[in-house]
Design a protein around this motif. Structure first.
Motif, PDB file in Angstrom:
ATOM      1  N   CYS A 264       0.929  -1.330   0.122  1.00 34.86           N
ATOM      2  CA  CYS A 264      -0.095   0.036   0.101  1.00 34.86           C
ATOM      3  C   CYS A 264       0.875   1.347  -0.079  1.00 34.86           C
ATOM      4  O   CYS A 264       1.832   1.356   0.890  1.00 34.86           O
ATOM      5  N   ALA A 265       0.577   2.120  -0.967  1.00 36.07           N
ATOM      6  CA  ALA A 265       1.501   3.347  -1.130  1.00 36.07           C
ATOM      7  C   ALA A 265       1.305   4.202   0.335  1.00 36.07           C
ATOM      8  O   ALA A 265       2.339   4.964   0.421  1.00 36.07           O
ATOM      9  N   LYS A 266       0.065   4.319   0.958  1.00 38.04           N
ATOM     10  CA  LYS A 266      -0.136   4.939   2.208  1.00 38.04           C
ATOM     11  C   LYS A 266       0.892   4.692   3.243  1.00 38.04           C
ATOM     12  O   LYS A 266       1.372   5.575   4.013  1.00 38.04           O
ATOM     13  N   ASN A 267       1.639   3.342   3.148  1.00 34.23           N
ATOM     14  CA  ASN A 267       2.580   3.045   4.291  1.00 34.23           C
ATOM     15  C   ASN A 267       4.113   3.434   3.547  1.00 34.23           C
ATOM     16  O   ASN A 267       5.053   2.804   4.245  1.00 34.23           O
ATOM     17  N   ASN A 268       4.317   3.877   2.531  1.00 30.78           N
ATOM     18  CA  ASN A 268       5.437   4.099   1.738  1.00 30.78           C
ATOM     19  C   ASN A 268       6.286   5.350   2.400  1.00 30.78           C
ATOM     20  O   ASN A 268       5.803   6.219   2.209  1.00 30.78           O
ATOM     21  N   LEU A 271       7.652   7.671  -0.292  1.00 30.03           N
ATOM     22  CA  LEU A 271       6.538   8.395  -0.933  1.00 30.03           C
ATOM     23  C   LEU A 271       6.022   9.823   0.187  1.00 30.03           C
ATOM     24  O   LEU A 271       5.517  10.973  -0.248  1.00 30.03           O
ATOM     25  N   GLN A 272       5.898   9.285   1.290  1.00 32.43           N
ATOM     26  CA  GLN A 272       5.318  10.217   2.480  1.00 32.43           C
ATOM     27  C   GLN A 272       6.456  11.486   2.485  1.00 32.43           C
ATOM     28  O   GLN A 272       5.971  12.478   2.549  1.00 32.43           O
ATOM     29  N   THR A 273       7.492  11.122   2.518  1.00 33.06           N
ATOM     30  CA  THR A 273       8.812  12.202   2.527  1.00 33.06           C
ATOM     31  C   THR A 273       8.708  13.175   1.277  1.00 33.06           C
ATOM     32  O   THR A 273       8.710  14.344   1.288  1.00 33.06           O
ATOM     33  N   GLU A 275       5.834  13.563  -0.675  1.00 37.28           N
ATOM     34  CA  GLU A 275       4.607  14.456  -0.511  1.00 37.28           C
ATOM     35  C   GLU A 275       4.942  15.658   0.348  1.00 37.28           C
ATOM     36  O   GLU A 275       4.494  16.727  -0.079  1.00 37.28           O
ATOM     37  N   ARG A 276       5.732  15.651   1.493  1.00 33.78           N
ATOM     38  CA  ARG A 276       6.074  16.611   2.309  1.00 33.78           C
ATOM     39  C   ARG A 276       6.999  17.582   1.810  1.00 33.78           C
ATOM     40  O   ARG A 276       6.749  18.666   1.932  1.00 33.78           O
ATOM     41  N   GLU A 277       7.833  17.305   0.907  1.00 35.83           N
ATOM     42  CA  GLU A 277       8.844  18.028   0.464  1.00 35.83           C
ATOM     43  C   GLU A 277       8.268  18.673  -1.014  1.00 35.83           C
ATOM     44  O   GLU A 277       8.956  19.736  -1.502  1.00 35.83           O
ATOM     45  N   ASN A 278       7.114  18.372  -1.569  1.00 41.13           N
ATOM     46  CA  ASN A 278       6.482  19.008  -2.504  1.00 41.13           C
ATOM     47  C   ASN A 278       5.269  19.472  -2.298  1.00 41.13           C
ATOM     48  O   ASN A 278       4.152  19.207  -2.841  1.00 41.13           O
ATOM     49  N   GLN A 407      -1.426   9.816  -2.232  1.00 40.90           N
ATOM     50  CA  GLN A 407      -2.824  10.699  -2.610  1.00 40.90           C
ATOM     51  C   GLN A 407      -3.492   9.878  -3.457  1.00 40.90           C
ATOM     52  O   GLN A 407      -3.178   9.568  -4.920  1.00 40.90           O
ATOM     53  N   GLU A 408      -4.623   9.000  -3.034  1.00 43.10           N
ATOM     54  CA  GLU A 408      -5.472   8.159  -4.006  1.00 43.10           C
ATOM     55  C   GLU A 408      -6.503   9.297  -4.859  1.00 43.10           C
ATOM     56  O   GLU A 408      -7.301   9.933  -3.987  1.00 43.10           O
ATOM     57  N   ILE A 409      -6.617   9.252  -6.239  1.00 44.07           N
ATOM     58  CA  ILE A 409      -7.418  10.061  -6.935  1.00 44.07           C
ATOM     59  C   ILE A 409      -7.972   9.253  -7.932  1.00 44.07           C
ATOM     60  O   ILE A 409      -7.546   8.362  -8.467  1.00 44.07           O
TER      61      ILE A 409
END
Length: 498
Positions: A264-268, A271-273, A275-278, A407-409
């Motif tokens: 699951c991407a939510k636990n990556n 990707l979390q980092t 997302e915070r940096e962008n 983020q799931e779109i």
């Protein structure tokens, strides 16, 4: 920092690396740097210098052409860094969640080859799977969950879900009945409530309807009393949605959304980092982009000019791409539809489309012959010339699932709001708040299309592609109606408007 100071700063950094930059080249680089934040200038200049040193130059004097090539390489590298952050899912490979009675949780169904043209079993499975999803989510809600052994009674009222077969077996009146089922008309003019055990006649004369759009073939909670084969509904509401974090916790770390990853991407963490940096990253959505209208192309020219210096992560353009539906009456002879993208293509080339990380497009009416969902991408005959010149373009299905970092779109192009309003059993009295009613309906039904199949046809074996379980972070319903933005169950539901 003034232009003169920035130019001197550029010259000094190039000198530190043993390079001399021409005046016109220095001016050109300053023009590229001026729109950027001042604290990022040094980082970008160093990147340009690094790319200049990689080029096959014959002199230490750097011209404007060399700076242009180096700047393009830096931009391309930035694109590559963001490439992995934005993923477009093949809708026909969407994982299917099925409920396991033994494990008492949703699990991934084994991957199988599905045919678009299903049989009667697929149609039955469509309604059965929708019901199971809604039923299990309702049972997990605090109002319907039975108290655990040894728990302290907090005084809140608890409800017990009854099956239709329980009602049909009663010989006397039963008060305070709560049933979850499919709202349908088995006979003309008479509504029924149907679940996986049977169907019961509904009396809606004294019914109080709660928030939502109660359309035929949606699942509803009915509270009332039962007597002589009739369920007299005193109140009707939509089933409560399940918080997406709770759903994901029950699913574990499996990839339920789609894509090549198994987790699951939510636990990556990566990707979390990212997302915070962008935090300033954006995606631009446009719907009903009529490419046969000159005025639309003129407005697009202004749009691209505004974004040329700071391109978004993606432009997502949704059809219809023609202002009128061209049928055999308008086109008696076979035509080549590739010309419809000609001016659009030139606009992208003019405004340096190479700076845009992704370009996505949904196929809809006007180009796509089928009205069934999910719809395939635009045919290759229409898009091949465009793809040759704009390689970052992707032509995708309708609906389409997009993952940006965590983020799931979900993007869905259909005039779904109007169709749901037309098929309402009861139209809300506060019609000014239709967006909230609509959002609550699709989220509670866990489906993009809780409508009868004759109103919005769906390939029976592909109904899981329309599912919204767990609830995604962003749902774009590109409807021709008025634009709106609303929230429900931690999800943002948006209509960009035509």
């Amino acid at each position: 920092m003034t232009s003169a100071m920035l130019k001197n700063h550029v010259n000094s950094i190039f000198k530190m690396h043993g390079l001399a930059i021409r005046s016109d080249a220095s001016k050109y680089l300053c023009e590229l740097l001026e729109p950027l934040p001042k604290n990022e200038h040094d980082e970008w200049i160093d990147k340009v210098v690094e790319e200049v040193q990689k080029l096959p130059i014959n002199s230490t004097v750097i011209s404007k052409d060399i700076i242009h090539k180096a700047a393009q390489e830096v931009s391309a590298n930035e694109d590559d860094d963001l490439e992995g952050l934005l993923q477009v899912m093949d809708i026909y490979k969407t994982p299917q969640l099925t409920y396991s009675i033994e494990r008492r949780k949703f699990v991934l169904a084994p991957p199988t080859s599905r045919s678009l043209h299903g049989d009667a079993n697929d149609k039955a499975a469509l309604f059965r799977d929708r019901y199971t999803t809604v039923y299990q989510r309702t049972c997990n809600h605090e109002f319907f969950r039975p108290p655990s052994i040894g728990s302290v009674d907090d005084g809140s009222k608890k409800y017990t879900l009854q099956k239709v077969e329980f009602l049909l077996g009663l010989s006397s009146r039963e008060n305070e009945v709560v049933v979850l089922g499919l709202l349908t008309q088995l006979t003309e003019g008479q509504y029924h409530l149907e679940d996986d055990t049977g169907a019961v006649t509904l009396d809606l004369k004294e019914t109080k309807f709660h928030t939502g759009l109660f359309v035929q073939n949606c699942y509803v909670l009915v509270e009332g009393w039962y007597e002589d084969g009739v369920l007299h509904a005193l109140a009707m509401g939509l089933p409560p949605p399940e918080a997406p974090n709770s759903t994901r916790a029950l699913l574990g770390n499996i990839n339920y959304f789609g894509g090549p990853d198994t987790d699951c991407a939510k636990n990556n963490v990566k990707l979390q980092t990212a997302e915070r940096e962008n935090k300033d990253a954006m995606i631009v959505f446009l719907s009903d982009l009529w490419l046969d209208r000159i005025k639309v192309l003129e407005k697009l020219r202004l749009l691209f000019a505004g974004y040329s210096q700071f391109p978004p992560v993606a432009f997502i353009f949704c059809g219809n791409f023609l202002s009128v539906s061209h049928g055999p009456q308008q086109y008696p002879e076979p035509i080549d539809r590739r010309h419809d993208f000609g001016d659009f293509n030139m606009l992208f080339i003019k405004f340096r489309i190479n700076l845009i990380k992704k370009f996505l497009m949904e196929g809809l009416k006007g180009f796509c012959a089928s009205c069934m969902l999910p719809r395939p991408p635009l045919p290759k005959l229409v898009t091949e010339d465009f793809k040759k010149k704009i390689q970052s373009a992707e032509f995708v299905s309708n609906p389409v699932r997009i993952l940006y970092c965590t983020q799931e779109i979900v993007v869905f192009r259909e005039d779904i709001v109007a169709k749901m309003c037309r098929n309402c059993v009861y139209f809300p009295t506060n019609s000014d708040d239709i967006p909230s009613h609509f959002a609550k309906t699709i989220v509670s039904q866990a489906s993009l299309s809780p409508l009868p199949l004759h109103v919005l046809p769906i390939y029976w074996g592909m109904d899981h592609c329309m599912a919204l379980h767990p609830t995604p972070d962003l749902i774009i319903t590109a409807d021709k109606g008025d634009p709106f933005i609303t929230q429900d169950n931690n999800a943002t539901v948006v209509n960009p408007g035509a």
